[in-house]
Design an enzyme around this catalytic site. Sequence first.
Site, PDB file in Angstrom:
ATOM      1  N   SER A  61       0.881  -1.117   0.001  1.00  0.00           N
ATOM      2  CA  SER A  61      -0.019   0.019   0.106  1.00  0.00           C
ATOM      3  C   SER A  61       0.863   1.166  -0.007  1.00  0.00           C
ATOM      4  O   SER A  61       0.490   2.347  -0.762  1.00  0.00           O
ATOM      5  CB  SER A  61      -0.989   0.065   1.072  1.00  0.00           C
ATOM      6  OG  SER A  61      -1.557   1.249   1.375  1.00  0.00           O
ATOM      7  N   ASP A  88       8.656  -3.661  -3.736  1.00  0.00           N
ATOM      8  CA  ASP A  88       7.421  -3.028  -3.736  1.00  0.00           C
ATOM      9  C   ASP A  88       7.276  -1.793  -4.808  1.00  0.00           C
ATOM     10  O   ASP A  88       6.256  -1.922  -5.752  1.00  0.00           O
ATOM     11  CB  ASP A  88       7.043  -2.480  -2.523  1.00  0.00           C
ATOM     12  CG  ASP A  88       6.643  -3.363  -1.439  1.00  0.00           C
ATOM     13  OD1 ASP A  88       6.863  -4.599  -1.782  1.00  0.00           O
ATOM     14  OD2 ASP A  88       6.100  -3.114  -0.249  1.00  0.00           O
TER      15      ASP A  88
END
Length: 343
Positions: A132, A176
Amino acid sequence: MLDDGSANPTVGLQRCAAGHRERRSTVQLVPHAGSGETWAKIILFGEHSVVYGQPAIALPLRSLRMRARVSASAGLSMLRSLDYEGPLRESGARFACVRRAVEVALDKVGHPEAQLSVETISDFPPERGMGSSAASAGAVIRAVLGAFGVAASAEELFDLTQRAERVAHGKPSGLDAVATSARGPVQFQAGRMEIVPMNLDAHLVVADSGIRGSTRVAVSGVRTRFENDPGGVGEILEELGELARLAVRDVAEGEITALGVAMNRAQQLLAHLGVSDHHLDLLNAAAIRAGALGAKLTGGGLGGCVISLAPTVDAAVHIRSALRAAGAVRTWVHPLHPIRVEA
Ligand code: PMV
């Protein structure tokens, strides 16, 4: 992707109200609204060991989107994200990564003083190992650049996202930042990424334990163990890297049974590193009992999500029910489509 939809509904798009209307003479307002999109990711193999230079494989989950919109603010910069709505500068530690993303993007476009209304809308929960923070930083950076009509290469976008991610994770590996904007499964090692071919006839079940994981805390826990026992922990990290290396071949050749076995082994090793916990262990055990070929935590751990590999869609639905019965607050079933990579 099948989503059980049990979490809060997606927050609707809404422009933040500007606090006041006077125009600062030094500020150049954004010429038009900008938007950016990234998505969730799961790490199949190599979380934590990737921080030590070992390879990792991650899978973008493109149906779970992170969207950002920015527009000019007549007053202070404002943020609307998750349950927060207010001045960007007062948005607190949870949004440090978004604030930094705005900052680095405004620097890049040459308008560091611009005041913006920033919104992020996410299909997936924060702090669950689904990427996220990198996804929100990446989406916001793309939105700001878009608003100013400034183009950036993939490398520049990666660098900007990493600069924002450092606020959240200290020294992120970069996995990520890459995986939340990749179009297919990626192999990542020491700052370099490659799209890997995938030929799996299987489904992945992602289950959210409902417990917030702190990647920063998990990464620093592993660091402490490594410093105390470089030999023993080094061996674990190397074996995790080797599992990721072998998995590249298994993913390409459709070896789902071997992949399942490797996932179980990776989970054992991650538990030895101290990044699993009781809830994640329970969820993994429930998935295996329900017929999963393998199950493991994904991302930083100490809460967050587990992933399990199901040989058929029926098995996936059965595993999903077992995961819910074992306490998962939300699950997603993700079909693993073949992805070819042109030479
Ligand atoms: O928890 P996530 O989704 O931020 O993934 C973290 C992955 C780690 O390998 C633990 C850290 C890193 O920087 O790669």
